[in-house]
Structures are given as structure tokens and as C-alpha cells.
Write a protein that holds these residues in place. Structure first.
Motif, PDB file in Angstrom:
ATOM      1  N   SER A  24      18.844  38.432 -23.960  1.00  0.00           N
ATOM      2  CA  SER A  24      18.762  37.033 -24.383  1.00  0.00           C
ATOM      3  C   SER A  24      17.514  36.820 -25.228  1.00  0.00           C
ATOM      4  CB  SER A  24      18.738  36.113 -23.165  1.00  0.00           C
ATOM      5  OG  SER A  24      17.617  36.393 -22.367  1.00  0.00           O
TER       6      SER A  24
ATOM      7  N   VAL B 124      15.582  33.489 -34.723  1.00  0.00           N
ATOM      8  CA  VAL B 124      16.697  32.917 -33.976  1.00  0.00           C
ATOM      9  C   VAL B 124      16.635  31.396 -34.093  1.00  0.00           C
ATOM     10  CG1 VAL B 124      17.723  32.674 -31.687  1.00  0.00           C
ATOM     11  CG2 VAL B 124      16.757  34.849 -32.378  1.00  0.00           C
TER      12      VAL B 124
ATOM     13  N   LYS C 111      21.728  29.195 -30.158  1.00  0.00           N
ATOM     14  CA  LYS C 111      22.712  30.020 -29.466  1.00  0.00           C
ATOM     15  C   LYS C 111      24.076  29.373 -29.646  1.00  0.00           C
ATOM     16  CE  LYS C 111      23.643  32.099 -24.988  1.00  0.00           C
ATOM     17  NZ  LYS C 111      23.975  33.385 -25.013  1.00  0.00           N
ATOM     18  N   ARG C 112      25.072  30.180 -29.967  1.00  0.00           N
ATOM     19  CA  ARG C 112      26.422  29.667 -30.170  1.00  0.00           C
ATOM     20  C   ARG C 112      27.377  30.523 -29.366  1.00  0.00           C
ATOM     21  NH1 ARG C 112      29.146  28.238 -35.931  1.00  0.00           N
ATOM     22  NH2 ARG C 112      27.294  26.947 -36.058  1.00  0.00           N
TER      23      ARG C 112
ATOM     24  N   SER D  57      28.383  33.175 -26.936  1.00  0.00           N
ATOM     25  CA  SER D  57      27.656  34.370 -26.501  1.00  0.00           C
ATOM     26  C   SER D  57      26.841  34.965 -27.642  1.00  0.00           C
ATOM     27  CB  SER D  57      28.639  35.412 -25.971  1.00  0.00           C
ATOM     28  OG  SER D  57      29.529  35.784 -26.997  1.00  0.00           O
ATOM     29  N   CYS D  58      26.915  34.367 -28.825  1.00  0.00           N
ATOM     30  CA  CYS D  58      26.223  34.874 -30.016  1.00  0.00           C
ATOM     31  C   CYS D  58      24.996  34.013 -30.346  1.00  0.00           C
ATOM     32  CB  CYS D  58      27.178  34.892 -31.200  1.00  0.00           C
ATOM     33  SG  CYS D  58      28.550  36.019 -30.985  1.00  0.00           S
ATOM     34  N   TYR D  59      24.267  34.466 -31.368  1.00  0.00           N
ATOM     35  CA  TYR D  59      23.074  33.753 -31.821  1.00  0.00           C
ATOM     36  C   TYR D  59      23.157  33.484 -33.312  1.00  0.00           C
ATOM     37  CZ  TYR D  59      20.784  34.693 -27.384  1.00  0.00           C
ATOM     38  OH  TYR D  59      20.463  34.717 -26.061  1.00  0.00           O
TER      39      TYR D  59
ATOM     40  N   HIS E 141      26.304  38.864 -32.580  1.00  0.00           N
ATOM     41  CA  HIS E 141      26.227  39.182 -31.155  1.00  0.00           C
ATOM     42  C   HIS E 141      24.850  39.780 -30.855  1.00  0.00           C
ATOM     43  CE1 HIS E 141      27.330  41.091 -27.321  1.00  0.00           C
ATOM     44  NE2 HIS E 141      28.282  40.154 -27.272  1.00  0.00           N
ATOM     45  N   PRO E 142      24.301  39.557 -29.644  1.00  0.00           N
ATOM     46  CA  PRO E 142      22.955  40.066 -29.339  1.00  0.00           C
ATOM     47  C   PRO E 142      22.833  41.588 -29.344  1.00  0.00           C
ATOM     48  CG  PRO E 142      23.921  38.981 -27.424  1.00  0.00           C
ATOM     49  CD  PRO E 142      24.800  38.682 -28.569  1.00  0.00           C
TER      50      PRO E 142
END
Length: 95
Positions: A33, A64, A67-68, A70-72, A88-89
Motif C-alpha cells: 500500500s 501517488v 487510490k482507485r 485496488s489500483c493507484y 496496480h501496486p
């Protein structure tokens, strides 16, 4: 005229793992995260194509934004334009 080539065209060396990095993907890296404002480098994980950014941005550093799911959202500079990428992270590396 028909479009020749797909998303990963011309990226044989760019989106390839080193022989020592092949194998299972770390769950720690998959579920990592980030906080808003963190500096991250875009380093693709070639084994997972889900939410991968366009290969032109490989290796670029951004911040960054949000957060959207599960993605950033990562904001970065492409020449003189500020662009936002949703990724995706697993494709991000904290600096």
C-alpha cells in the motif's frame, strides 16, 4: 488500414524478468500500500498484465495521487505534460 501490433509490441527486453527473478510473485509486493504523495517508480511485473501501464512509462518516477479500487492513480511528467496513470501496486516500487 489494419492496426499492426498490440499493447506489448517491441518490448521484448523492457518487459522481461531476469533469470533470478523468475518464479512465484511475492504476496507482500502484490498487496503493498502507498500513501497519497508517495514517490514511486513504475517498474512493470511482466507476469501480471492486469492494470499494467503503457510500456513508454517504464522506469519513470511519479507521485501517488489517489487510490482507485485496488489500483493507484500516479501523476507523472511526460515531456512537458502532466499525465495520470492508473496502475496496480505490483507495478509500483516505493522510493
Amino acid at each position: 488500414m489494419k492496426r499492426i501490433g498490440g499493447f506489448r509490441r517491441g518490448t521484448r527486453s523492457k518487459l522481461r524478468k531476469n533469470i533470478r527473478e523468475k518464479g512465484k510473485i511475492s504476496l507482500k509486493k502484490y498487496f503493498q500500500s502507498f500513501k497519497i504523495g508517495d514517490k514511486v517508480a513504475l517498474v512493470a511485473e511482466p507476469a501480471i498484465q492486469k492494470a499494467m501501464y503503457f510500456p513508454r512509462f517504464h522506469g519513470i518516477i511519479g507521485t501517488v495521487k489517489a487510490k482507485r479500487g485496488s489500483c493507484y492513480e500516479v501523476s507523472l511528467k511526460d515531456n512537458n505534460k502532466v499525465k495520470t496513470i492508473i496502475t496496480h501496486p505490483i507495478h509500483l516500487k516505493k522510493l
